[in-house]
Motif scaffolding. Sequence first.
Motif, short mmCIF file in Angstrom:
data_model
loop_
_atom_site.label_atom_id
_atom_site.label_comp_id
_atom_site.label_asym_id
_atom_site.label_seq_id
_atom_site.Cartn_x
_atom_site.Cartn_y
_atom_site.Cartn_z
N SER A 51 0.75 -1.16 0.01
CA SER A 51 0.03 -0.05 -0.08
C SER A 51 0.86 1.15 -0.04
O SER A 51 0.30 2.25 -0.21
CB SER A 51 -0.87 -0.08 1.20
OG SER A 51 -0.10 0.04 2.54
N ALA A 65 -8.44 8.93 2.51
CA ALA A 65 -8.78 7.51 2.15
C ALA A 65 -9.31 7.28 0.87
O ALA A 65 -9.68 8.24 0.08
CB ALA A 65 -9.32 6.95 3.28
N THR A 66 -9.24 6.02 0.39
CA THR A 66 -9.93 5.81 -0.82
C THR A 66 -11.43 5.64 -0.97
O THR A 66 -12.09 5.30 0.38
CB THR A 66 -9.56 4.42 -1.35
OG1 THR A 66 -9.69 3.27 -0.47
CG2 THR A 66 -7.90 4.46 -1.79
N VAL A 89 -9.30 12.58 7.22
CA VAL A 89 -8.05 11.86 6.67
C VAL A 89 -8.38 11.23 5.39
O VAL A 89 -9.24 10.57 5.30
CB VAL A 89 -7.88 10.85 7.88
CG1 VAL A 89 -6.47 9.88 7.44
CG2 VAL A 89 -7.53 11.59 9.14
N ALA A 95 -3.15 9.41 1.11
CA ALA A 95 -3.90 8.58 1.94
C ALA A 95 -3.11 8.69 3.29
O ALA A 95 -1.92 9.12 3.28
CB ALA A 95 -3.91 7.27 1.48
N GLY A 96 -4.04 9.11 4.27
CA GLY A 96 -3.72 9.33 5.60
C GLY A 96 -3.14 10.73 6.03
O GLY A 96 -2.98 10.84 7.03
N ARG A 97 -3.07 11.73 5.12
CA ARG A 97 -3.22 12.97 5.29
C ARG A 97 -4.19 13.77 5.50
O ARG A 97 -5.36 13.30 5.05
CB ARG A 97 -2.24 13.60 4.23
CG ARG A 97 -2.20 15.39 4.36
CD ARG A 97 -1.35 15.64 3.11
NE ARG A 97 0.08 15.35 3.23
CZ ARG A 97 0.82 15.89 2.25
NH1 ARG A 97 0.50 16.64 1.21
NH2 ARG A 97 2.41 15.36 2.31
N THR A 98 -4.21 14.79 6.47
CA THR A 98 -5.55 15.25 6.83
C THR A 98 -5.70 16.50 6.12
O THR A 98 -4.83 17.35 5.63
CB THR A 98 -5.36 16.03 8.51
OG1 THR A 98 -5.38 14.71 9.21
CG2 THR A 98 -6.70 16.70 8.41
#
Length: 254
Positions: free
Chosen positions: A74, A152-153, A150, A117-120
């Motif tokens: 990932s 995400a997909t 956050v 992904a994972g970033r705000t």
Amino acid sequence: NTNSSAPILNFVMATNLTYQANFLPLTLLTNGNGSISPNLTRTPGLVAGRTYSITALPGPGQVFAGWSGNTNSSAPILNFVMATNLTYQANFLPLTLLTNGNGSISPNLTRTPGLMAGRTYSITALPSPGQVFAGWSGSTNLSVPTIRFVMATNLVFQANFIPSPFIPVSGNYNGLFYEADAVRQQSAGFFTVSATTRGTYTGRLQIGANNYYFSGQLNLQLQATNVILRPGTNALALQLSIGTGGQADHVSGQ
């Protein structure tokens, strides 16, 4: 006449010798809007056994959703040892931003390259003139115009807007209040309320010689509640409702 896997072949010359060099491609694929860098399929002289690195780069408004093929990593950066018959596919999925009604979302992240992904991230619903924000739907049901999330997909955010219910009811209201069974001096009095086109309001209650002031924001149903503190005695819980339709130009409450 040989099955060697080494790229350099040493041999002793003899009659009827045949040597065939076999080459197999490295396959790099993308699924969705994005790219892979560097594009090793255009790099000459890839060497089996050597370590290479490739990075998945999402297109505008896209989120990297992972590698498939010879790995299920990932992480967007993939390090691998070169071998034959390798296939790596970088998968990308879009962030979906929708509006229902007359308004917009700022910033428009669907035009932002390289969402991670994972970033705000933060977005704000902006109603057009004469409209009000009526809440988010999709991946959240928050009612505040600015949200933080956050990345995400498969995220979908829809900002909903409706014609402002406050404009038709803006104005000044006043009247009397008293207990239902009888008019008593200590619990009867006069009130006034002023509502604006933005849904804010200010008001005053007069009970005997005492005046109590209040203010706030109407909800989309044109209702409001206040707690009015009275030094030396109990507080008052005030409920207001401005009427529409057959109750237009009326305010009721307790």
